[in-house]
Design a protein around this motif. Structure first.
Motif, short mmCIF file in Angstrom:
data_model
loop_
_atom_site.label_atom_id
_atom_site.label_comp_id
_atom_site.label_asym_id
_atom_site.label_seq_id
_atom_site.Cartn_x
_atom_site.Cartn_y
_atom_site.Cartn_z
N UNK A 139 35.44 32.89 36.50
CA UNK A 139 36.84 32.49 36.51
C UNK A 139 37.50 32.83 37.85
N UNK A 140 37.17 34.01 38.38
CA UNK A 140 37.69 34.44 39.69
C UNK A 140 36.56 35.11 40.45
N UNK A 141 36.38 34.77 41.69
CA UNK A 141 35.42 35.48 42.54
C UNK A 141 35.92 35.43 43.98
N UNK A 142 36.57 36.52 44.37
CA UNK A 142 37.09 36.66 45.72
C UNK A 142 36.47 37.91 46.34
N UNK A 143 36.86 38.20 47.57
CA UNK A 143 36.30 39.36 48.27
C UNK A 143 36.59 40.66 47.53
N UNK A 144 37.77 40.75 46.90
CA UNK A 144 38.17 42.00 46.25
C UNK A 144 38.38 41.88 44.75
#
Length: 266
Positions: A139-144
């Motif tokens: 659903x969400x995959x960012x650096x942090x």
């Protein structure tokens, strides 16, 4: 109706009180690479204790995991060993060996395969073998920040003894029990860096036979908070708990585990 009420109460309890390492292996607490520029991420948490008393007390603990990028895929390997020996008597042993392979991890939908060998004498689980596959949704995959959901079938072999059962609850027949089952496994996982030093890792788990998904599941939750002391040293606090609606042997439905330790990260 009563089973649905019990299931809801146990799930809420798991949401509010983090979790344990008995029958459920909290694999989402292992390192996951969020930053697309990284190729390897892992940690090692060793602990050795030796005391000279009437007999020699030796306690060994070690947990390690590593995640590696293999092209567009990810491979995670992990192991844990807990061993306590007093004189000639070994009175506590536990641990696991675990591997997970994720295909096309950077895509929204990914297929993952896993296998594990697991034992927990303090709980009475002589040994466990599990292997399966799941569809992982990103659903969400960012650096942090990362937020994931996974679900799929797995095969479970477990052998239980009565070592952890209270004397008053022991049955007449204490022959070890062996189960071979096909189950459903579902998890939700959230990971987030708060600033540059604090990392939050939260996950929830549901495992059950397909015919008993909402009546007699195993529920678990895990909360891990890490503080980055240096580039390769973390202060880690973990509290894990599990609720089993129908334990294989007559032990407590709840199982908890909490610890604070230093971890070497890379």
């Amino acid at each position: 109706m009563i089973y649905k009420i019990r299931f809801t109460l146990a799930l809420l309890a798991c949401l509010s009180a983090p979790a344990a390492t008995a029958q459920i292996l909290f694999a989402e607490s292992f390192n996951v690479i969020l930053d697309s520029t990284r190729k390897v991420k892992g940690s090692i948490t060793p602990e050795v204790k030796i005391q000279t008393q009437k007999e020699l007390l030796v306690e060994l603990k070690n947990q390690a995991d590593i995640t590696m990028r293999l092209g567009r895929n990810n491979l995670t390997l992990a192991n844990k060993v807990e061993f306590s020996k007093f004189g000639d008597d070994v009175f506590l042993s536990g641990g696991y060996v675990y591997a997970k392979f994720k295909e096309n991890f950077d895509k929204r939908l990914a297929v993952e395969y896993f296998g594990q060998l697991h034992w927990a004498e303090a709980r009475g689980m002589d040994r466990k073998f599990a292997a399966g596959a799941a569809l992982r949704i990103k659903f969400i995959k960012k650096t942090k920040t990362g937020f994931f959901f996974g679900t799929g079938p797995f095969y479970e072999y477990e052998k239980w003894n009565y070592r952890a059962v209270l004397n008053e609850n022991l049955p007449l027949d204490v022959t070890p029990i062996t189960n071979r089952l096909i189950k459903s496994s579902t998890y939700v996982s959230y990971k987030h860096w708060v600033g540059e030093r604090i990392f939050l890792d939260l996950s929830l788990y549901h495992q059950a036979e397909y015919s008993k998904l909402f009546t007699t599941p195993r529920l678990g939750s895990s909360v891990r908070i890490s503080y980055q002391l240096t580039s390769h040293l973390q202060l880690v606090g973990i509290y894990q708990a599990m609720y089993d609606f129908t334990p294989v042997v007559p032990i407590d439905n709840w199982y908890h585990n909490a610890n604070v330790t230093l971890a070497i990260s890379f």
